[in-house]
Every structure is written in structure tokens, then in C-alpha cells.
Design a protein around this motif. Sequence first.
Motif, short mmCIF file in Angstrom:
data_model
loop_
_atom_site.label_atom_id
_atom_site.label_comp_id
_atom_site.label_asym_id
_atom_site.label_seq_id
_atom_site.Cartn_x
_atom_site.Cartn_y
_atom_site.Cartn_z
N TYR A 60 26.45 54.28 35.29
CA TYR A 60 27.28 55.03 34.34
C TYR A 60 26.41 56.01 33.55
O TYR A 60 25.44 55.60 32.92
CB TYR A 60 27.97 54.09 33.36
N LEU B 17 33.71 50.35 29.41
CA LEU B 17 33.71 51.82 29.42
C LEU B 17 34.49 52.37 28.24
O LEU B 17 34.28 53.50 27.81
CB LEU B 17 34.35 52.32 30.73
N GLN C 205 30.10 58.65 26.80
CA GLN C 205 29.85 59.09 28.18
C GLN C 205 29.69 60.59 28.30
O GLN C 205 30.11 61.35 27.44
CB GLN C 205 30.99 58.63 29.07
N GLU D 136 35.95 56.45 40.68
CA GLU D 136 34.77 55.87 40.02
C GLU D 136 33.55 56.69 40.45
O GLU D 136 33.02 56.52 41.54
CB GLU D 136 34.60 54.41 40.43
N VAL E 114 29.79 57.52 40.03
CA VAL E 114 28.59 56.88 39.49
C VAL E 114 27.36 57.71 39.83
O VAL E 114 27.36 58.51 40.78
CB VAL E 114 28.42 55.44 40.04
#
Length: 726
Positions: A30, A69, A74, A101, A103
Motif C-alpha cells: 500500500y 485502509l 494514502q 486493488e 498495489v
Amino acid sequence: MPIDWDERNGVFHLYNDHVSYLMKVVHGKYLAHLYWGKRVQVLQPDSILSFKSRAFSPASEPLDPQFSLDSLPQEYPAFGNGDFRSPAYQLRTMDGSTITEFVYNSHEIYQGKRPLKGLPHAYVEEKNEADSLVVTLVDSLIGVGINLQYTIYRNMDVLTRSASIEHLGKQDVELHKCMSMSVDFHQANWDFLHLQGTWGREQHLERFPLHHGIQTISSARGASSHLHNPFVALLEKNANEEQGEVYGVSLVYSGNFAATVEVDPFETARLSIGINPFDFIWLLKPGDTFQTPEALMVYSSEGLGMMSRTFHRLLRERLCRGIYRDKSRPVLINNWEATYFKFTEKRLKEIIDAGKELGMELFVLDDGWFGHRDNDKSSLGDWDVNKKKLPHGLKGLAKYVQKKGMIFGLWIEPEMVSPDSNLYRAHPDWCLHVPDRRRTESRNQLVLDLSREDVCNWMIDTFTDVFKSAPISYVKWDMNRNMTEVGSAALHPERQKETAHRYMLGLYRVLEVLTSRFPDILFESCSGGGGRFDAGMLFYMPQTWTSDDTDAVERLKIQYGTSLVYPAITMGAHVSDVPNHQVGRMTPLIMRCHVAMAANLGFELNIDKLSKEDQLIVKEQILQYQKIKDIVCFGEQFRLLSPFEGMDTAWMYVTSDRAKAVIFYYKTLATPNPPFLRLKLQGLNPQKTYRINRGKQLFYGDELMKIGLKLPLIKKDFTSYLFELE
Ligand code: DGJ
């Protein structure tokens, strides 16, 4: 190299002497945001993030129950798999799902900055001016990659960000949202500042405290618009012109945009800017890449003043291009408010003669010179000269202007078509429209469909011919309506929602070709004034007509607000007749001159009808402007008094060596029995002495900044002063 990659901790640090930007790859996948602000050194990056399992926040990592999350700051967040805040992107796969998702996969660090293909952007001239980082995130299930592109300038407190979505998978995907940047601040007690307005009243400052939930400014009008400039700043509560932390973000884009801040219950704030996701869907086929526009991110530890000066330098030196980038602009006379559509060659020559006499250098022929355009009801699209009005054509008039020792400029509105035009009769499908639906007119015109290559090519050819038809040195590129029934006859149904962005890409291509083909022409963009005053347009045309409102008092607010992001050299400002055509106000000629002299000075009035006394004022002011214009255009601007806070406005411009300065002071409504006023200056060298208006006395910079410049007692409404400091 000012981008460090600490592999052990998974931390990226982008920095220059004043700014740091930190991110970290958490759990090996992440991409978390750690910090953006004043330059720091960090030994303990892990201590920046806090983790806690909170009720109703999903556990994103089964082996780390504290991790969610939903509370992770982020860099490019998704929606649907743990984080409930506004996402930076949303992508729909062919199974109908929007769950993805992305990554961390890899990264690249390099010196310099790569251009954004087909989109306007900040640039470098030498590789060592900036450093860049590309972080690639991948969703392996669908085979799509997101490249997050970052650049940090070495000598400016500027970061740029954008993203490209690269489809290496097998099945089509739809992009429903993809912002240019997203930053999660660890605190939310900021003020939100932006520029709002409407036609004739652009770029008014609005500042309010952030509240919980989502606050957005946006445009869905097909242009950045008069309503909201694509700029937003977050400020510390105590921040003002001179102090406090400020984060300013400006989008290099001229179409639909959105800037959003979301404050969550844990007092974090997520800021993002990019293409407006409303009414936007982009189909990505395997092999396709989608590039977002670029966001310019400025950090200032010394208030709004410093934020603006950083934006000014960046836009002036590393966004605007062409030979006029480093040249101050000619003083112009434009015939619009003098004649509107009703002119003859004879009348224009009278204006040109009088303009020349008073010191003007450029004559601009505005709307009404083509087709049978005697009002705004016809002829857009028919770019042939109206021989009734101009029997000797554009060339004849331009030659006349040249003989006078002036240069010739021309108004055009290429993006539009009048239903009453030969172009529309020949190509009814060339405008934005939806089959069988009404084609809504605005100012009696429709918008040409620049998402179509053939329409763009027609535009390039047509205006190449126009620009070659006469010695044209300046072009005012106008655009007088926003988009409705946004659809294209050339696009498949599944691509209709791409039309608005494809339009911008088409427009940028046309502008790139025409401005490179005619590098000596000074281009000014316009959209009924400041309806498209944005960094996107400035990449192609280094100045913009700031507003159709030329009233000196209204202009104080408009130019003050505009200066938050855009330097004086990018603003067109004209002296017009009184009573003012927009608000009916009577202001003295000297104040109208002083307001317009704080930008690119022009005149737009029946110049030959001025009294002898007023003609003398104009002549003197032009002479004075010639002396100061390099300071205004290339100096650093300091805003001293705000028109949004009272009857006094003041701003000043200082050369980079601080040897010279120009100060403008304006009083709108006077006070009876007024107090003695002193104006505290900024940006001077405290140790050096300055002479004011070539007077005998000398003053220390210190004195003028701390004790202030003594102002005369003002007894009249609409009084202004210009002080030159050496
Ligand atoms: C709008 C512009 O802002 C004005 O300055 C003028 O050029 C008119 N259009 C002409 O139609």
C-alpha cells in the motif's frame, strides 16, 4: 539527487531546500502518504503512521488486525475495499464491478521531467532543474497499471503530480474517475480558499473553515469556467499574506474539473483535484493508456504571498512558452467597447490614428470583421473578411496599422459556429449534439465538436489561412459559451462520455499546431473574459483577457483574486470609457489607468473622443507604464491591502535584486475627515536606501516596511497613487 528511496523502510523522500514530500510502501503493497510540508529529515518514518482497529473500519490485512485502509493516509486511494472516503480513481471492469486493488509494483527515479503527451504541463529547460519519480501500482487480476508521476523542482517549492492508467490486460475496462493528485493530510483544521465568480465578476476570494464531510468546487460546463477557478488552497487558521502554512494546488487543465476536500471523523483531510468525474467515463481497451492532466502543488511556509510568488514564477518561467514568455507586452488599443459590431474602416482608422498619437503600439480588431456579422446572431465559422466593412480586407487595414509604426492584432472565436453560417449549413454534424435532441444555443451559437479530428483539421487549415492573409502579430482567441448536449456524431455510444475530455485534447492539439506554426504571434486567450483563465490555456497562450468587466473598482477584486495564482504578465487589463459599460460607474481616468497598469496595459474606448486634458493623461500614463512595465511583468508581487476587506487596495512589484519597486495604492470610497495613513511595504532590502518618485529624500527599506510609506490625505472617492522606488 533530491529523491531518496530507502529500500529497507520502503520510504520515498522528495525534497529540495525548503520542501519535503514523503511516502511509504506499507506491508509491501500500500502506498501511504507520510508528509508534505517544510523540509524535514526523518529517522523514524514508521512513527509517522498510527494504526488502530476502529469500529466499522474494515480490517484490510488479516495478519495485522490494527491495519485498515479506512484510516491509512494514502497516495492514490481506491473505494470499495476498506476505505470509505472519496477515492482518487474508480475503474469498472466488464463484470460490472468497481472493486480493484492496486498495489506497489515498481518505481523509477530520473533527473528532469518528461512532457505529458498532448496535455499542457510545467517543463524544465535543463535536466538538473528537477527530479522525477514514477511509482507503478498494479492490479494483477485485471492487468492494469497506474503510474503515479511526481516531479520536484530544485529551485522552486513546487511539486507536480499526474497519473497514467495503462491497460496491459485482456478485457476492456471503464475509467469512471481518475484524479490528478490526492493527498491525505494528518490534520483537518485548515481553511479552504478558492476563487469563485461569474461572468464580469471572476476570481473573487472565498475562504471558509473545513467542515466534516465533503466540500467540492467544480465545473461541468466544458470549460474551467468563470464560476470556479481550477485552484484550491488549504491554509492554517492564522495564515495571511505574510505568514502561516499554505498548500496551493492548481490544475493544468481547461475543461471540467473538480477539487474536493473530505474531512473524516478522525480529523484527517483528503484533498484531490482532477478531471470532474461527473459525466465522465473513458473506455480503456487492452493496450490503451489514459493520461490525467497535471496538478501543480505549491507549499508555502510564509502565507499566501509566498504561495502566489511561487506560482507566478513557475507559470511565468516554466509553463508559459514562446518568444513572448520573456518579453513584456505592447500597449494595445482595442475597438470593442468603442464600436462593438458597428464599425467602418474609416472609424477604425480614426481610432488607430488617435491611439498612435498617444503612444499605443498594437491595434486589435475585435469581433465583427467577418461573414455578415453585424451582431452576435450569425457568421461564426465563416472566417472571410466582410468587405462591406473592410473594403481593403484585413491586409489593407493591417498595412495601414503597420505604416503608422504599430502592429496589428485580430479577434477570432474558432471553437464556435453560428446556426446562421455557411459552415453550419454545410456541416450540421460538426457541433456538439445528441441525435434528435434540441441543440441549445447560448449567445446564438453552438460549439464545434473538437473531439473530431476532421473538425480540428478544418480549424487548423482555416486559421492558418487567416493568419497568413495579413501581417498579424497578435490574436485574441475568444470562446463565448459553455457546452450543452455534449455528444459527438463521430463517437460510438460507449465513448460518448469521453466527448468533453476529447474536446480538450482536440483543442490542445489545434493550439499546439497553430502556436508553433506562428511563433511570432502573441496569443491571448479569452472566454468572455476570465471564463477559461487557467494554467492549461497559458501553456499555449501566455496571456488571458482577465474579465469583460473593465470598471476600475470591480477590477481591483478581479485582479487581486487572479493574482493568487497568475502573474501580472498573464493578465490583460484595459482602460475603458465612463460611465462604465458593465456597472455604469464613473471613475477618474487616472485610476482606470493605474488599475490597468498593474497588468498588460490596453485601452478599449473611443480614444479620439477624449478631452485634450484626458489625452494628455493617457499619454503620460503610457510613458510611465513603459518605464515600469518590466517591473510589473517580471517582478515579485506583494499584495498589501485587500479590496475584499475594505476601501483600500494596494499591491507592489519588486525586481528580483530588490533594487526597484512599483507600488499601486487605490482608495475606492473616501472617508470624511480621514485618518493619516501609512502603507507598510514588503519585499524590499531592509538595509538599502530607496528614493520615492525620484524625490530627494532617501528611506531605508526597513523604514518603509516597518514604519510604512506615508500616504497623502485622501479626500475624494476613487483616488489612486503610483509610487516608483529606486
Ligand atoms: C467577449 C470578449 O470577452 C470581449 O472582449 C469581446 O471580444 C467580445 N467577446 C466580442 O464578441
